[in-house]
Design a protein around this motif. Structure first.
Motif, PDB file in Angstrom:
ATOM      1  N   GLY A  55       0.811  -1.208   0.000  1.00  0.00           N
ATOM      2  CA  GLY A  55       0.000   0.000   0.000  1.00  0.00           C
ATOM      3  C   GLY A  55       0.847   1.262   0.000  1.00  0.00           C
ATOM      4  O   GLY A  55       0.543   2.228  -0.714  1.00  0.00           O
ATOM      5  N   ASP A  58       2.170   1.791  -3.390  1.00  0.00           N
ATOM      6  CA  ASP A  58       1.120   2.340  -4.255  1.00  0.00           C
ATOM      7  C   ASP A  58       0.974   3.847  -4.044  1.00  0.00           C
ATOM      8  O   ASP A  58       0.833   4.607  -5.007  1.00  0.00           O
ATOM      9  N   VAL A  59       1.007   4.272  -2.784  1.00  0.00           N
ATOM     10  CA  VAL A  59       0.898   5.709  -2.494  1.00  0.00           C
ATOM     11  C   VAL A  59       2.069   6.455  -3.109  1.00  0.00           C
ATOM     12  O   VAL A  59       1.895   7.490  -3.761  1.00  0.00           O
ATOM     13  N   ARG A  63      -0.626   5.507  -7.167  1.00  0.00           N
ATOM     14  CA  ARG A  63      -1.722   4.588  -7.496  1.00  0.00           C
ATOM     15  C   ARG A  63      -2.755   4.625  -6.372  1.00  0.00           C
ATOM     16  O   ARG A  63      -2.901   3.693  -5.594  1.00  0.00           O
ATOM     17  N   THR A  64      -3.465   5.743  -6.299  1.00  0.00           N
ATOM     18  CA  THR A  64      -4.475   5.910  -5.262  1.00  0.00           C
ATOM     19  C   THR A  64      -5.775   6.405  -5.872  1.00  0.00           C
ATOM     20  O   THR A  64      -5.797   6.896  -7.002  1.00  0.00           O
ATOM     21  N   SER A  66      -9.318   8.662  -4.600  1.00  0.00           N
ATOM     22  CA  SER A  66      -9.865   9.467  -3.509  1.00  0.00           C
ATOM     23  C   SER A  66     -11.020   8.723  -2.848  1.00  0.00           C
ATOM     24  O   SER A  66     -11.660   7.859  -3.450  1.00  0.00           O
ATOM     25  N   HIS A  67     -11.297   9.102  -1.621  1.00  0.00           N
ATOM     26  CA  HIS A  67     -12.408   8.483  -0.889  1.00  0.00           C
ATOM     27  C   HIS A  67     -13.724   8.695  -1.641  1.00  0.00           C
ATOM     28  O   HIS A  67     -14.516   7.754  -1.778  1.00  0.00           O
TER      29      HIS A  67
END
Length: 86
Positions: A55, A58-59, A63-64, A66-67
């Motif tokens: 994770g 990825d950040v 590679r994220t 949004s909520h």
């Protein structure tokens, strides 16, 4: 037979007694059950650490999602499955 090594640990007497009862009830040795428990714990904890590291990578790579985008995607999928009745 696979190779093994010895590890000495300290247990609360009550835990040792419970392990003994489990060993008697399952016809396994306390050593076998303790090794199995340690292996399960270590495998689970390593999987958690590896997931966190993945994770974080990825950040760092951007590679994220949004909520808000993630929630909108989930709502669309729920609506598609439920026919919009949700």
């Amino acid at each position: 037979m696979t190779a093994s090594t010895t590890l000495t640990i300290r247990l609360d007497p009550q835990l040792k007694a419970k392990l003994g009862r489990l060993a008697d009830g399952t016809r396994r040795s306390r050593s076998f059950l303790a090794a199995e428990a340690v292996e399960t714990y270590v495998d689970r904890e390593l999987a958690i650490i590896e997931g966190i590291e993945h994770g974080l990578a990825d950040v760092e790579a951007g590679r994220t999602v949004s909520h808000d985008d993630a929630m909108a995607s989930i709502r669309r999928k729920i609506d598609a499955v439920s026919g919009g009745a949700a």
